[in-house]
Write an enzyme that holds these catalytic residues in place. Structure first.
Site, PDB file in Angstrom:
ATOM      1  N   LYS A  61     -12.063  51.164 -30.137  1.00  0.00           N
ATOM      2  CA  LYS A  61     -11.107  51.468 -31.205  1.00  0.00           C
ATOM      3  C   LYS A  61     -11.164  52.933 -31.628  1.00  0.00           C
ATOM      4  CE  LYS A  61      -9.879  49.714 -35.821  1.00  0.00           C
ATOM      5  NZ  LYS A  61     -10.206  48.626 -36.771  1.00  0.00           N
ATOM      6  N   GLU A  73      -5.609  47.619 -42.884  1.00  0.00           N
ATOM      7  CA  GLU A  73      -6.751  46.747 -43.184  1.00  0.00           C
ATOM      8  C   GLU A  73      -6.951  46.536 -44.695  1.00  0.00           C
ATOM      9  OE1 GLU A  73      -9.819  48.588 -40.825  1.00  0.00           O
ATOM     10  OE2 GLU A  73      -8.819  47.969 -38.976  1.00  0.00           O
TER      11      GLU A  73
HETATM   12 MG    MG Z   1     -13.525  45.982 -39.997  1.00  0.00          MG
END
Ligand code: MG
Ligand code: ADP
Length: 618
Positions: A87, A187
């Protein structure tokens, strides 16, 4: 083809395909869904196994690819074939990551510093998108296995600070894994959704999301208003997390035994054992006061006091980042309404204590911190699936919305990327004397001509009382409510006649279509400007012809024969020009007609004024 499956997690028949929520994490990834019966978000897991899938991919010599806990076992023994933290490489060039080159134990390709990074395993090169797609494929397969139904649609989360390239890369990874990525969600937004924050109309809050994972720390300050999540600031450290806590424990044990880290670096098996033991100690100390284990006959011990002292400086660094984020958001710590804890490392009591002290309030830790992001993604997925009608749609308008005006031009009322809910209104008028109706056509798109955009709706405002052209005042109003529903209203302000309709703008289009429409608007920008200019000139010409015609008819007796003749000729020239695609010619003829009519128009105007001054009306 209708698909019917039996949902193993819930034991129920499942008729329609569900949209899953995916947290594609640096350290761990997982899938969550909304339980069809309880309607609660749950993380998917098989029987007694964990919901978390380590974001690790191992490429075996034989071509075998494994993902997850199994792959993690090769981290120390086959570092060059075992990829972790893919990522971190998403949407990055080598230049972006070279400062941390020694963090990666595998080969991050560095031939050309400006192009996107690739990872080399043996003779094969993998892009970060491909690497992430291996993880997503694994998650998809697991979900299908558990749910006993195909899974093809997903919402995937990304850090709030991810730029366009990184978001696009995440989307591409999803596509490559056979997933239709319906939405990329931040997120911290997902985490707050998991706690039900931001799900209510008229809710206004400022929240802080503290996310301490395996290798990264993020703090985000969000302002939530009527279902819109606005990121006020983000801060953090992309190389600070639970792994660092493990490392300080490991180094402490080595120091206790009088061993220099370099001395045993070569002993990969021992290093791996120590690494695992230190993580085990850290986790144990989240719930107990002491830890002890036996490693190859040696006793390893750690007390909570020692552990807290070891990690104190690391925790301090996260607090400094929080202060900075608050400062950037222009907020005082006590102005934060809620604090949400995210990431496995926030299970550590010292971390919780430090964060709640900083904000002066109890923090949200009721849900599993390593699952909350996925749970929130599942909630977002459920909203997209239309299953939860009571709650808001968190979005911005993907394309501009407007109505058709004279000559087929697009008149934008709400530009693309406007935050919803939103409203806009504009006044229009009638073009003909005695016009009793007005057609309102609603379009979506970026092109200048409505014919190139997408028609959403059309209706007629009727019953406008007869009045001269240009006198009626029709106000057209657009309102997009928090559900993403567009309401269009039209009201003639003098008479009060009104009408309104509802349209659902977002859902007709797939992301690809939206992309194509945006791309078209760029490709055709030049053509569009030219066409718009032509249409505008034509409209102006037609209006001038019509007003001149009116004027002449009303005032024939006050004009000379020469004036009438010249005017008729100029009108004919303009009429002719209007039949051609020649903007400049039309403008020239408009100017010519104006030249001729201006003197007598002014003369008549002066007469009218002097008569009015004398107390008479014309
Ligand atoms: Mg996370
Ligand atoms: P990411 O978001 O980076 O993918 P996670 O949120 O899954 O990561 O967090 C992983 C980190 O959380 C690891 O460093 C792991 O050791 C740590 N962790 C998990 N459980 C605990 C626990 N009980 N106590 C302390 N740390 C924990």
């Amino acid at each position: 083809m209708a698909k019917i499956g039996i949902n193993i997690a819930t034991g129920s028949l499942q008729q329609s395909e569900m949209i899953v929520g995916i947290d594609l994490g640096t350290t761990n990834s997982l899938v969550a869904i909304i339980h069809p019966e309880s309607k609660h978000a749950i993380a998917l897991k098989e029987h007694d196994s964990a919901s978390l899938v380590p974001s690790v991919i191992h490429f075996g010599e034989t071509g075998m690819v494994t993902v997850g806990a199994e792959a993690k076992e090769y981290l120390v023994s086959e570092p060059e074939r075992t990829i972790f933290s893919a990522k971190r490489l998403m949407g990055k060039s080598y230049k972006d990551v070279q400062d941390h080159a020694d963090y990666f134990t595998y080969k991050v390709h560095d031939d050309d510093t400006d192009s996107l990074v690739k990872v080399q395993v043996g003779n094969t090169f993998y892009s970060p998108v491909e690497l992430s797609s291996y993880i997503l494929k694994e998650l998809k397969q697991r979900a299908e296995h558990i749910l006993k139904t195909p899974v093809t649609k997903a919402v995937i989360t990304v850090p709030a600070y991810f730029n366009d390239a990184q978001r696009q890369a995440t989307r591409d990874a999803g596509k490559l894994a056979g997933l239709d990525v319906l939405r990329i969600v931040n997120e911290p937004t997902a985490a707050s959704l998991a706690y039900g924050i931001g799900l209510h109309a008229n809710e206004e809050k400022t929240i802080a999301v503290y996310d301490l994972g395996g290798g990264t720390f993020d703090i985000s300050v969000l302002h939530i208003h009527d279902g819109v999540f606005e990121v006020l600031s983000t801060n953090g450290d992309t190389y600070l997390g639970g792994d660092d806590f493990d490392r300080v424990i490991l180094n402490y044990w080595l120091a206790q035994a009088g061993i220099q880290p370099d001395e045993i670096k070569q002993n990969k098996q021992l290093m791996q054992q120590l690494r695992l033991a230190s993580e085990e100690a850290k986790k144990a100390l989240s719930t107990s006061q002491n830890f002890a284990t036996d490693l190859n006959g040696d006793r390893l011990e750690l007390s909570i006091e020692k552990f807290n002292a070891l990690i104190q400086p690391l925790v301090e660094r996260t607090l400094a980042a929080c202060h900075q984020a608050l400062k950037d958001a222009g907020m005082a710590a006590d102005a934060i309404d809620e604090v949400v804890m995210v990431g496995g490392s926030t299970r550590i009591p010292l971390v919780k204590k430090a964060v709640s002290e900083l904000f002066g309030r109890t923090v949200h830790d009721e849900l599993n911190p390593d699952e909350v992001v996925a749970l929130g993604a599942a909630i977002q997925a459920d909203i997209l699936a239309g299953n939860n009608r009571d709650i808001l749609l968190l979005d911005i308008t993907p394309l501009s919305l407007g109505i058709e005006t004279m000559g087929g031009l697009m008149d934008v009322l709400i530009p693309r990327n406007a935050k919803i809910p939103t409203r806009a209104s504009r006044q229009y008028t009638t073009q003909k004397d005695g016009q009793s109706g007005m057609r309102i056509s609603v379009f979506q798109g970026e092109r200048d001509l409505v014919k190139d955009n997408r028609k959403l709706a059309e209706f007629n405002l009727t019953g406008i009382p007869g009045m001269p052209a240009g006198l009626a005042k029709v106000e057209v109003g657009f309102l997009i409510n928090a559900d993403g529903i567009l309401q269009v209203s039209a009201k003639e302000l003098r008479s009060g006649v009104s009408q309104q309709i509802e349209v659902q703008p977002q859902y007709g289009l797939t992301d690809d279509e939206v992309e194509k429409m945006l791309l078209d608007s760029i490709t055709h920008a030049k053509d569009d400007i030219a066409t718009r200019a032509l249409v505008e000139a034509r409209t102006e010409g037609e209006q001038l012809l019509s007003t001149t015609e009116n004027f002449i008819t009303k005032n024939t007796s006050l004009l000379s024969a020469a004036e009438l003749r010249e005017t008729a000729a100029a009108m004919q020239n303009l009429q002719m020009a209007l039949t051609m695609d020649a903007k400049d010619l039309i403008q020239e003829k408009i100017e010519a007609l104006n030249e001729i009519s201006r003197p007598y128009a002014e003369r008549l105007m002066d007469q009218a004024i002097s008569q009015t001054l004398k107390g008479q009306t014309l």
